[in-house]
Design an enzyme around this catalytic site. Structure first.
Site, mmCIF file in Angstrom:
data_model
loop_
_atom_site.group_PDB
_atom_site.id
_atom_site.type_symbol
_atom_site.label_atom_id
_atom_site.label_comp_id
_atom_site.label_asym_id
_atom_site.label_seq_id
_atom_site.Cartn_x
_atom_site.Cartn_y
_atom_site.Cartn_z
ATOM 1 N N HIS A 106 -5.029 -1.892 -3.289
ATOM 2 C CA HIS A 106 -4.336 -3.040 -3.869
ATOM 3 C C HIS A 106 -3.715 -3.955 -2.825
ATOM 4 C CE1 HIS A 106 -2.684 -5.049 -7.362
ATOM 5 N NE2 HIS A 106 -1.467 -5.007 -6.847
ATOM 6 N N ASP A 125 -8.646 0.298 -5.290
ATOM 7 C CA ASP A 125 -7.394 -0.159 -5.901
ATOM 8 C C ASP A 125 -7.081 0.658 -7.156
ATOM 9 O OD1 ASP A 125 -5.252 -1.512 -6.993
ATOM 10 O OD2 ASP A 125 -6.086 -3.499 -6.607
ATOM 11 N N SER A 181 -2.210 -10.001 -8.079
ATOM 12 C CA SER A 181 -2.011 -8.920 -9.030
ATOM 13 C C SER A 181 -1.661 -9.499 -10.399
ATOM 14 C CB SER A 181 -0.945 -7.959 -8.506
ATOM 15 O OG SER A 181 -0.942 -6.757 -9.228
#
Length: 683
Positions: free
Chosen positions: A654, A619, A534
């Site tokens: 995600h 995501d 991320s």
């Protein structure tokens, strides 16, 4: 099979007089069949590249699974007449949530177990499933929980009758996945938070059990798009706190949980730059705030006069206080000092810090404990010590070991070593990092090493134990964890020195740690991998451009790499919330600074290391198009023959696949790729 080549469609953004060409902008449109076709081509290429590593992947997966105990369970937490906990069975993907009825912990061995939610029964083979917030009503008869099957942040609220086992006929959609659900103490009402079209949590509702959700009452709406809304019950259970938060500012209201129809009360109006959290203790509110205290102080405020403030104890700049846990017998405080997590107990006007035997460790307080608990549950672990749960006597401060998390297979901690080291950044700042390795792995030449980093939002990278790491340690692999600026390991200033116009410190700190490892002879650029997820993917993506030659392989999981395009588009989930973290590119100074490090904008015609990139089609946090565009641009410009793969999970978001074994299979594939490039073979 040759690597897929995405077509280039010229698309020019002009902002602040700067013409920025984005040839892969078209990949943002997931409704375009050519976009899905391209992602599927990348997946087929990924499968072809990973196929020769299939045997290694299976061996790694097997070694990891061997480390899963036959059964695991948390230490039960007492709430009223029940003790609640969850357990896992080795052959099952998901946890099982259970409870036992007892008045004392010593009675638990004789009490029958009641399953309140078996997530395995809700799961469908091959499909994504996430169960997050769970709340039991005050009378312990109803269980409210959140369910999601597509990987987004939009969850569905369901309520189960624990006496009959039946689901109530009403479901509520668009509920946020975290800190979004609390019962009133009457059991008749439940409060929940919903998201807007960008998946920002912004509305608080009150639902009366047995009524149609169309009749639910809107209690509060957060209209500022740079803020989120969440709720949490006080430790005492007396109040429900309603938090409006940006990355720099907080405002808190509260509701009397015994009087759910009563109006909201405001603790303190928002002031830019002032963050605070609130808890209830006796006849007072405790306010944890950075007002006049960079690393936060605790103020007391009588419920009868919300304007009054008094220091609970003297502020100390060396302590970074992060959370407070009030109990009838004393106040437990969680924070940081000397780069490590710490726990203090305040009682009888005295503050005392808990002491530990190891010099490197992580400690935490288990959330959700009863206000009148006889013992406070705390957890301890290190890179060498499995998670250990203690019962803390608040009167004597004695710690009783209640459980050590089981480690399947042979494990002797004396065969391994953990270290804390310091690298000097380019501006002279000392950057801490941790190492864990099997004794003998270092000192006989460059070792295969995986350097992990994050460094954003003030999130910390603390020393934690993982049984899944053991097979790699036994193969001589060294794991390193860089506590770069942008986290808050060394206090609030450490975070502020790695954001906005100081964001490049995050990347140069990581590079400094890599250089320090090479200079010490622990590893070499041919035997070192970098990994981040991320915002950590942004970190390693920026490092790939700035100092990619330091690494043999770089792994970027769901990476935030197209910084400017995302931060210019306020229709994308979470963008408006992030302007105080990265900057607002509508401002010239922010735009040009962000452009100076954005991984997508700084790809050059030069060699890059082997690269392994992942994303999820659904995501909402980092759009799949960011890594897809980045990989496409890398393919068109890089001048080397090193492998570059992109794996898109077409049914998740995600956090990757759901289910323990699915996640471990993904990890096994990733490690097979890394170790193949570092010259490590599992036999």
């Amino acid at each position: 099979m040759k690597p897929p080549i995405a077509k280039r469609i010229p698309h020019v953004h002009e902002i602040h007089g700067d013409k920025r060409q984005d040839d892969y902008y078209w990949l943002r449109n997931r409704d375009n069949p050519e976009v899905i076709q391209y992602l599927e081509e990348e997946n087929r290429y990924y499968e072809e590249i990973l196929h020769p590593l299939k045997e290694q992947t299976e061996k790694i997966f097997h070694r990891i699974v061997e480390r899963i105990p036959e059964s695991e369970e948390d230490v039960p937490i007492q709430k009223g007449p029940y003790f609640y906990y969850f357990r896992s069975e080795k052959d099952k993907q998901y946890p099982i949530y259970v409870r036992k009825k007892a008045t004392k912990r010593k009675q638990l061995t004789q009490a029958p177990e009641e399953i309140i939610l078996d997530v395995n029964e809700l799961a469908k083979e091959g499909e994504y499933l996430s169960i997050t917030v769970q709340r039991v009503s005050h009378d312990h008869q109803l269980l409210a929980y959140l369910k999601n099957r597509d990987g987004t942040d939009r969850y569905t609220l369901q309520i189960k009758n624990l006496e009959t086992g039946e689901l109530l006929p009403v479901t509520i959609s668009n509920v946020y996945l975290y800190s979004s659900l609390e019962w009133a103490n009457t059991g008749e009402y439940i409060f929940y938070v919903t998201v807007d079209e960008t998946q920002r949590p912004y509305r608080l509702w009150r639902h009366k059990i047995g009524t149609n959700p169309d009749q639910d009452e809107l209690i509060y709406e957060e209209t500022d798009p740079t803020y989120t809304l969440n709720i949490a019950k006080s430790q005492s259970g007396k109040f429900i706190f309603v938090h409006s938060r940006s990355t720099t500012t907080t405002e808190v209201h509260f509701i009397d949980a015994d009087a759910p129809l009563s109006p909201l009360r405001l603790v303190e109006k928002r002031r830019t730059g002032i963050k605070y959290d609130v808890e209830h203790w006796g006849e007072e509110l405790l306010i944890l705030t950075n007002d006049g205290a960079k690393n936060f102080q605790i103020l007391r405020c009588p419920l009868s006069n919300l304007e009054e403030r008094e220091n609970l104890f003297e502020y100390n700049e060396s302590r970074y206080l992060q959370k407070i846990y009030p109990f009838q017998q004393g106040l437990v405080i969680f924070g940081r000092e000397n780069g490590l997590t710490q726990i203090w107990v305040y009682k009888h006007n005295k503050l005392e810090q808990l002491q530990w035997k190891e010099s490197i460790y992580s400690v935490s307080v288990i959330s959700g404990q009863s206000y009148d608990a006889d013992e406070v549950l705390i957890q301890y672990e290190s890179l060498l010590t499995p998670k250990t749960t203690y019962g803390l006597d608040l009167e004597t401060l004695e710690k009783t070991c209640l459980q050590v998390a089981p480690v399947s297979g042979d494990y002797d901690s004396s065969l391994y070593k953990q270290e804390q080291l310091w690298a000097e950044a380019e501006d002279g700042v000392k950057v801490p990092y941790f190492l864990v390795y099997r004794k003998g792995a270092i000192g006989t030449g460059p070792a295969p090493l995986i350097l992990y980093g994050y460094g954003s939002y003030g999130a910390n990278l603390d020393p934690q134990f993982s049984p899944y790491r053991i097979p790699f340690l036994d193969k001589g692999v060294v794991f390193a964890f860089a506590q770069v600026r942008g986290g808050s390991e060394k206090g609030r200033q450490w975070y502020e020195d790695g954001k906005m116009q100081k964001k490049r410190n995050t990347f140069t700190d990581f590079i400094a740690v890599a250089n320090d490892l090479i200079n010490k002879g622990y590893t070499s650029s041919e035997r070192m991998a970098a990994r981040g997820r991320s915002a950590g993917g942004l970190l390693v993506g920026a490092v790939a451009n700035m100092a990619g030659d330091l690494f043999r392989v770089i792994v970027a999981d769901v990476p935030f790499v197209d910084v400017i395009t995302t931060m210019l588009d306020d229709t994308i989930p979470l963008t408006t919330l992030e302007w105080n973290e990265w900057g607002d590119p509508r401002k010239p100074e922010d735009y040009f600074y962000m452009k100076s490090y954005s991984p997508y904008d700084n790809v050059e015609a030069k060699p890059y290391p082997h690269m392994y990139v992942t994303t999820g089609l659904n995501d909402p946090r980092v759009g799949y198009w960011e890594p897809a565009k980045w990989v496409a641009r890398l393919r068109s410009l890089k001048t080397d023959d090193n492998i570059l793969v992109l794996k898109t999970n077409m049914g998740a978001g995600h956090f990757g696949s759901s289910g323990r074994f699915n996640l471990l299979k993904e990890e096994a594939e990733c490690f097979a790729f890394i170790l193949d490039k570092l010259g490590v073979v599992f036999d």
